[in-house]
Design a protein around this motif. Structure first.
Motif, mmCIF file in Angstrom:
data_model
loop_
_atom_site.group_PDB
_atom_site.id
_atom_site.type_symbol
_atom_site.label_atom_id
_atom_site.label_comp_id
_atom_site.label_asym_id
_atom_site.label_seq_id
_atom_site.Cartn_x
_atom_site.Cartn_y
_atom_site.Cartn_z
ATOM 1 N N ARG A 41 -12.337 -2.939 -1.099
ATOM 2 C CA ARG A 41 -11.215 -3.879 -1.089
ATOM 3 C C ARG A 41 -11.204 -4.741 -2.347
ATOM 4 O O ARG A 41 -10.161 -4.912 -2.999
ATOM 5 C CB ARG A 41 -11.305 -4.777 0.154
ATOM 6 N N LYS A 42 -12.362 -5.267 -2.740
ATOM 7 C CA LYS A 42 -12.436 -6.142 -3.908
ATOM 8 C C LYS A 42 -12.073 -5.405 -5.192
ATOM 9 O O LYS A 42 -11.404 -5.964 -6.082
ATOM 10 C CB LYS A 42 -13.845 -6.741 -4.026
ATOM 11 N N THR A 72 0.840 -1.183 0.000
ATOM 12 C CA THR A 72 0.000 0.000 0.000
ATOM 13 C C THR A 72 0.885 1.247 0.000
ATOM 14 O O THR A 72 2.097 1.165 0.231
ATOM 15 C CB THR A 72 -0.918 0.020 1.222
ATOM 16 N N GLU A 132 -16.232 -3.873 1.918
ATOM 17 C CA GLU A 132 -15.817 -5.075 1.207
ATOM 18 C C GLU A 132 -15.611 -4.812 -0.283
ATOM 19 O O GLU A 132 -14.645 -5.320 -0.884
ATOM 20 C CB GLU A 132 -16.850 -6.188 1.401
ATOM 21 N N LEU A 155 -8.990 3.159 3.258
ATOM 22 C CA LEU A 155 -8.652 2.055 2.372
ATOM 23 C C LEU A 155 -8.344 2.558 0.959
ATOM 24 O O LEU A 155 -7.381 2.111 0.318
ATOM 25 C CB LEU A 155 -9.796 1.048 2.317
ATOM 26 N N TYR A 167 -4.816 1.940 -0.797
ATOM 27 C CA TYR A 167 -4.776 1.125 -2.014
ATOM 28 C C TYR A 167 -4.515 1.963 -3.264
ATOM 29 O O TYR A 167 -4.057 1.447 -4.278
ATOM 30 C CB TYR A 167 -6.105 0.385 -2.196
ATOM 31 N N LEU A 175 -8.219 -4.769 -5.332
ATOM 32 C CA LEU A 175 -7.448 -5.994 -5.543
ATOM 33 C C LEU A 175 -7.956 -6.818 -6.721
ATOM 34 O O LEU A 175 -7.456 -7.900 -6.988
ATOM 35 C CB LEU A 175 -7.460 -6.837 -4.261
#
Length: 623
Positions: free
Chosen positions: A389-390, A143, A386, A339, A343, A393
């Motif tokens: 994050r998905k 990160t 969620e 996040l 990211y 990534l």
């Protein structure tokens, strides 16, 4: 270049050959385009191959600052990133703040031009005349905050950097470029362009302060600027709460869309009131050289994210991770914002993609099996966290959403396009075009797609410099052109747009600052500065025309905005009258009304004769 104000150098970097060459900044370039956004547009016009794949080594990434960066002038050390966008296929400009822009100037450069692709991950270490291509294999996959310690430890603890996180490495189409102080050049996928080049970061350090042409004149202009800031009625609000000061107000005014622009009343919207949000503030901070200090750090003390201390979500993020998803849980919005910063994700596009997915699930267009067994519900903070994050990534459904809503809708099919809220592939921001027609017109005609900061219409939203009816279509072409050209003018100088849009800074004061800093005679004339703004905007348009994405047919707006009336006041029953507004806009611009293309006469009037000739040879000027 022997001018004052500027660093005087452009650094040309080829990652494929690991060569870096510094060239003198041409005086004519400075006079004609001022700097920052102006330099980026001109360099891309000159260097970007027509039809290039945005994720190929041949795409050109340009980082620039303005002539006032690193000086005592307020709010002028923004850094700009220009490239062909992998999200939109258009010319793109993305902007960030913090301290990296000033440090780039101190290192001795007004611009960096990056081409090629490194064989393996690298980062660029710029220490004045010393340029190194350093191995980044050990931080690839980390990160931005994870990379921070390595980058500063290996270079200089006082250095500044712009880097990508896992989202950029995985070529998420709206991956951001993030600075060491977590300010982001967020929109358009600049992070993906860096990722495609195997470029993890650009780290800079230097001690070369810009020379000022007339120190006493400059000091007086800066004093006038600070005084203008502090007497402005919006100063205290920005100073105390940043853009959070406008979240609830803009909802009330109808500019804060809810539920993927369905504009249903938002439950618990009182959570966005200033008196609630101010309770989360633990620290105030500023970008380089800005007395406004609109930056805030939020502290969470309750719930599952207790203990979090991070940059506050801006107005746009409270919308994209909040109201647009039916969420008013400040803790979850703040955590999702963290996040995204770590990211390296654009929060606007990420939130819009999540809203798109929720509505598809609500309408039965996608099934639970297709979304990894998730239950996508409006107002669910767990869904937000969620899916951020998905997406970053590229896991499961996140791999599709990472393409942006335009491409995701094409992949899904089944009528999904109706719910993809974008213009030219760029997801709409936190303003409803139906609630402010000139502002919506600027979104529709923006050269980079749906960006609120290409032409934030202060006439309609704040009544500066004069109040107009936001729902009327009359005269909106002129207002849209005005703010687009004004924005380009100030961004050519490297200015932050908050003081511009709130009336803290005027063209007259900009002229004083630029002339005192650089000594360039042309900058004494405000009419000339306005001409530069219009020139920059038209050159950006020309890049799109050359790429085949700059005609009237590309100035579209989502079907929902055109056909579905707003259900809540104050914009109740409003729709967006696109064709009428476009006709007005093209006439005011001096472009061809039928095609939306700039004319040879207009381009020549702006000193862009060579641009007109190139487009004419390509058959891309109106007959």
């Amino acid at each position: 270049m022997g001018c004052y104000g500027y660093a005087g150098k452009i650094l040309f970097v080829d990652l494929s050959t690991k060569k870096a060459v510094a060239q003198d900044l041409p005086l004519d370039l400075a006079k004609t385009f001022i700097g920052a956004r102006g330099f980026g547009a001109k360099l891309l016009w000159d260097l970007l191959p027509k039809g290039v794949d945005p994720l190929s080594p041949d795409n050109v990434l340009v980082l620039t600052v303005g002539p006032l960066a690193g000086t005592a002038a307020q709010s002028t050390s923004r850094w700009f990133v220009m490239f062909k966008s992998p999200l939109t296929g258009t010319y793109f400009r993305s902007v960030s703040g913090g301290f990296f822009g000033a440090m780039l100037k101190f290192a001795g450069y007004d611009a960096i031009v990056v081409r090629g692709r490194a064989e393996k991950p690298v980062y660029l270490w710029i220490h004045e005349d010393h340029i190194e291509f350093r191995d980044a294999s050990h931080i690839w996959g980390l990160t931005v905050d994870g990379s921070r310690e390595f980058l500063l430890e290996e270079t200089n603890r006082n250095a500044r950097f712009a880097a990508i996180g896992p989202a950029g490495e995985r070529l998420v189409k709206f991956a951001a470029i993030v600075s060491d102080d977590y300010r982001t050049a967020g929109r358009g996928g600049g992070g993906a362009v860096m990722g495609s080049k195997n470029l993890k970061a650009i780290v800079a350090y230097g001690e070369r302060r810009p020379k000022i042409y007339n120190g006493e004149l400059f000091r007086k202009a800066v004093e006038e600027q600070v005084e203008s800031y502090k007497k402005n009625p919006t100063f205290e609000g920005f100073h105390e709460l940043g853009t959070n000061n406008g979240v609830y107000l803009l909802y009330v005014l109808g500019h804060f869309p809810t539920y993927n622009f369905k504009q249903i009343e938002l439950e618990n919207v009182d959570r966005f009131k200033p008196e609630v949000l101010e309770n989360y503030i633990a620290k105030h901070y500023s970008c380089y050289g800005c007395t406004i200090r609109c930056g805030k750090k939020f502290k969470l003390t309750k719930g599952p994210y207790a203990g979090l201390f991070w940059d506050f979500p801006e107005y746009e993020t409270h919308w994209s991770f909040g109201g647009n998803l039916g969420i008013t849980n400040i803790e979850a919005i703040t955590y999702a914002n963290q996040l995204a910063d770590r990211y390296g994700l654009d929060t606007i596009s990420a939130g819009a993609a999540i809203a798109f997915a929720i509505e598809l699930y609500e309408k039965g267009i996608i099934s639970k099996r297709e979304i990894d067994g998730l239950e996508l519900r409006w107002g669910d903070p767990d869904v937000l966290v969620e899916l951020v994050r998905k997406i970053a990534l590229r896991e499961g459904i996140g791999n599709i959403l990472a393409e942006g809503v335009k491409r995701a809708a094409e992949i899904v099919g089944r009528g999904a396009e109706k719910y993809a809220m974008h213009i030219k592939g760029l997801e709409l921001p936190a303003y409803d075009p139906r609630a402010a027609k000139a502002h919506g017109l600027s979104l529709a005609t923006s050269n980079i797609g749906a960006s609120h900061m290409i032409g934030w219409n202060k006439f309609e939203i704040t009544g500066i410099p004069r109040k107009v009816d936001p729902f009327s279509t009359e005269g909106k072409g002129e207002l849209a052109k005005y703010v687009q050209d004004e924005t380009a003018m100030f961004e050519a100088a490297g200015f932050c747009l908050f003081p511009v849009n709130s009336g803290m800074i005027t063209a007259d004061l900009l002229s004083k600052l630029l002339y005192a800093a650089t000594g360039i005679e042309e900058f004494k004339d405000t009419k000339y500065l306005w001409l530069v703004g219009e020139r920059v905007y038209n050159l950006e348009k020309a890049i799109n025309v050359r790429e085949g994405v700059g005609t009237r047919e590309h100035d579209k707006i989502p079907e929902r905005i055109l056909k579905e009336p707003v259900p809540r006041p104050p914009a109740k029953r409003q729709i967006f009258e696109l064709n009428k507004l476009l006709d007005d806009y093209y006439k005011v611009r001096g472009w061809d009304t039928k095609t939306g293309l700039p004319t040879r006469g207009k381009l020549e009037e702006l000193g862009l004769r060579d641009v007109a000739s190139t487009l004419e040879k390509l058959g891309m000027l109106p007959v």
